[in-house]
Design an enzyme around this catalytic site. Sequence first.
Site, PDB file in Angstrom:
ATOM      1  N   LYS A 182       0.851  -1.197   0.000  1.00 52.24           N
ATOM      2  CA  LYS A 182       0.000   0.000   0.000  1.00 52.24           C
ATOM      3  C   LYS A 182       0.882   1.240   0.000  1.00 52.24           C
ATOM      4  O   LYS A 182       1.717   1.423   0.882  1.00 52.24           O
ATOM      5  CB  LYS A 182      -0.895  -0.007   1.238  1.00 52.24           C
ATOM      6  CG  LYS A 182      -1.700   1.278   1.442  1.00 52.24           C
ATOM      7  CD  LYS A 182      -2.412   1.268   2.796  1.00 52.24           C
ATOM      8  CE  LYS A 182      -3.082   2.601   3.104  1.00 52.24           C
ATOM      9  NZ  LYS A 182      -3.704   2.616   4.449  1.00 52.24           N
TER      10      LYS A 182
ATOM     11  N   ASP B  62      -2.606  10.606   3.231  1.00 49.42           N
ATOM     12  CA  ASP B  62      -3.983  10.161   3.445  1.00 49.42           C
ATOM     13  C   ASP B  62      -4.751  11.190   4.266  1.00 49.42           C
ATOM     14  O   ASP B  62      -4.649  11.246   5.487  1.00 49.42           O
ATOM     15  CB  ASP B  62      -3.996   8.809   4.158  1.00 49.42           C
ATOM     16  CG  ASP B  62      -5.409   8.268   4.317  1.00 49.42           C
ATOM     17  OD1 ASP B  62      -6.304   8.756   3.615  1.00 49.42           O
ATOM     18  OD2 ASP B  62      -5.599   7.353   5.134  1.00 49.42           O
TER      19      ASP B  62
ATOM     20  N   LYS C 255     -10.391  13.002   7.634  1.00 51.63           N
ATOM     21  CA  LYS C 255      -9.911  12.711   8.977  1.00 51.63           C
ATOM     22  C   LYS C 255      -9.963  13.983   9.830  1.00 51.63           C
ATOM     23  O   LYS C 255      -9.832  15.094   9.309  1.00 51.63           O
ATOM     24  CB  LYS C 255      -8.452  12.234   8.931  1.00 51.63           C
ATOM     25  CG  LYS C 255      -8.198  10.905   8.264  1.00 51.63           C
ATOM     26  CD  LYS C 255      -6.700  10.602   8.267  1.00 51.63           C
ATOM     27  CE  LYS C 255      -6.377   9.307   7.552  1.00 51.63           C
ATOM     28  NZ  LYS C 255      -6.821   8.117   8.304  1.00 51.63           N
TER      29      LYS C 255
ATOM     30  N   ASP D  48       1.665   6.681   5.331  1.00 54.75           N
ATOM     31  CA  ASP D  48       0.715   5.674   4.866  1.00 54.75           C
ATOM     32  C   ASP D  48       1.201   4.956   3.606  1.00 54.75           C
ATOM     33  O   ASP D  48       0.486   4.129   3.064  1.00 54.75           O
ATOM     34  CB  ASP D  48      -0.652   6.327   4.612  1.00 54.75           C
ATOM     35  CG  ASP D  48      -1.807   5.393   4.921  1.00 54.75           C
ATOM     36  OD1 ASP D  48      -1.584   4.371   5.603  1.00 54.75           O
ATOM     37  OD2 ASP D  48      -2.935   5.681   4.483  1.00 54.75           O
TER      38      ASP D  48
ATOM     39  N   ASP E  80     -12.013   6.807   3.577  1.00 58.48           N
ATOM     40  CA  ASP E  80     -10.819   6.669   4.404  1.00 58.48           C
ATOM     41  C   ASP E  80     -10.434   5.198   4.578  1.00 58.48           C
ATOM     42  O   ASP E  80      -9.434   4.894   5.230  1.00 58.48           O
ATOM     43  CB  ASP E  80     -11.034   7.326   5.766  1.00 58.48           C
ATOM     44  CG  ASP E  80      -9.727   7.543   6.518  1.00 58.48           C
ATOM     45  OD1 ASP E  80      -8.672   7.588   5.866  1.00 58.48           O
ATOM     46  OD2 ASP E  80      -9.770   7.667   7.762  1.00 58.48           O
TER      47      ASP E  80
ATOM     48  N   GLU F 221      -9.266   3.412   2.180  1.00 55.92           N
ATOM     49  CA  GLU F 221      -8.789   3.437   0.797  1.00 55.92           C
ATOM     50  C   GLU F 221      -7.675   2.429   0.521  1.00 55.92           C
ATOM     51  O   GLU F 221      -7.472   2.000  -0.611  1.00 55.92           O
ATOM     52  CB  GLU F 221      -8.295   4.851   0.448  1.00 55.92           C
ATOM     53  CG  GLU F 221      -6.887   5.204   0.879  1.00 55.92           C
ATOM     54  CD  GLU F 221      -6.649   5.163   2.378  1.00 55.92           C
ATOM     55  OE1 GLU F 221      -5.512   4.876   2.794  1.00 55.92           O
ATOM     56  OE2 GLU F 221      -7.603   5.417   3.145  1.00 55.92           O
TER      57      GLU F 221
ATOM     58  N   ARG G  70      -7.339  -0.692   1.213  1.00 55.22           N
ATOM     59  CA  ARG G  70      -7.812  -1.983   0.699  1.00 55.22           C
ATOM     60  C   ARG G  70      -8.240  -1.887  -0.760  1.00 55.22           C
ATOM     61  O   ARG G  70      -8.230  -2.883  -1.476  1.00 55.22           O
ATOM     62  CB  ARG G  70      -8.949  -2.498   1.585  1.00 55.22           C
ATOM     63  CG  ARG G  70     -10.201  -1.633   1.614  1.00 55.22           C
ATOM     64  CD  ARG G  70     -11.068  -1.874   2.833  1.00 55.22           C
ATOM     65  NE  ARG G  70     -10.410  -1.422   4.047  1.00 55.22           N
ATOM     66  CZ  ARG G  70     -10.973  -1.468   5.261  1.00 55.22           C
ATOM     67  NH1 ARG G  70     -12.204  -1.937   5.396  1.00 55.22           N
ATOM     68  NH2 ARG G  70     -10.329  -1.048   6.313  1.00 55.22           N
TER      69      ARG G  70
END
Length: 492
Positions: A248, A253, A260, A271, A330, A332, A334
């Site tokens: 990933k 993010d 967030k 991230d 959020d 995201e 996956r």
Amino acid sequence: MSFPDLEYRTVPIRETDADALVLGLPPLEGDEAPDLADWPGLREALLAVGFTGAVGALVRVHAPETTTRPLAVVGTGTAPDAAALRDAIGAAIRILTGFATVAVATPFADAALWTATAEGAALGGYRFDGYKTDPPKARASRVIVHGTAPADDRALAIVIETASAVALVKDLVSTPAEWLGPADFAERAAESVENLAVTIEVLDEVALRAQGYGGILGVGQGSDRPPRLVRLEYAPSDARRHIALVGKGITFDTGGLSLKPAASMVGMKYDMCGAATVLAVLRGVAAIGAPVKLTAWLCIADNMPSGRATRPGDVLRMLDGTTVEVLNTDAEGRLVLADGLVAASREKPDLLIDVATLTGAITIALGTRHAGVMGDDEAVAEYLAAAAEASEPAWQLPLPLHMVDELDSPIADLQNAKIGDPAGGSLFAGLFLQHFVGRVGEDADSPRIPWVHLDIAGVGMNKGGAYGHVDKGPTAATVRSLIRLALAEETR
């Protein structure tokens, strides 16, 4: 280079040309107390400053009968194993600053464990150049490990390349997101392997759209910096196995339109450390020259809010045609991993591993030292064995069948989140990813490719105080375990 140059010598440490000495010693009392007859005055000096021998406890001592050089002694604990030596020497090199060259020795430990001493020194000596106008005192730029075991150039090379892989992850994760967007990350990936037998392919937003990477595109469409997919391959002629790694790579993010809170957004440049991890592992294994084929898939996107961003309730079509209702933008990671898992599965690897800072829930479940591990039991057991050898704590979590129904969406094949239900959030994410793991054959009932999911959201960043060789900040968790897993092919 952001970690010390390493040397190994079999001469006594008191013959060193280093600027300072570090000795790793067990407690001075008890049945395992060291005989310090060859170090006159040292025992008395250590007792005077309250040396306990506890792992990582460092003291500076003045023992002029032993050496005229600056001397520090670090505790290794009673009967130290590789983990204790790695942590003890790592702590010493991390704490001891102001000396360009440091010599280390652990004269009362198993001589064969010198590689753990060397690895600890390299890990503890990492430094990020940073952006401070007045940088702090520097850690050692060169460490000489003194031991009695015969020199082994390959063993030392493995230590150095492993430390280099760890340093690469920390360098990338520490870089501010403004200077490491998706295209920048792809360029850094190419630069990092340019002198190795590694091929690289980069798909830009046009190629991603043409080939149907709906997850990566959907996450990245809100940003002015378009997404990228980077595929790297190391394929030696003597490869005995193919391991595919999917990472990933969310370069920042914000949460997208599911924005967030401000405090939760701090640090979200990290991230992308799953993608940094798989890049570094492949580079490390290629530099070592292990007989295993590795492919690494870096799924890179900026998750930003804008008028173009994916909205809660939108439906994305993944690379394999699966439709996903995005209830939480959020969640995201996956989505980009889904595309990466499908792409990697098409090559039918023998083992498929994904690495991601995926869920906050994993920190609630396992804290900040244990990586969450899910997947097929045999594949998970293989990873856990490598993690135990590397002394990187990890814990297997289930993929419960009763939760599969919760993936269903009323308007699409899957939904990416359980809104209003925090129970088992990490397990839900793991089950979502499992859907995109391909099968070993073309038949629908063929077994799935052996697969391991590593959720490193809790362990990828150390927000607390430093400990052992681990500093505050990015940790490069799972890098050493994955390299050990790949190197196991040499003994199969």
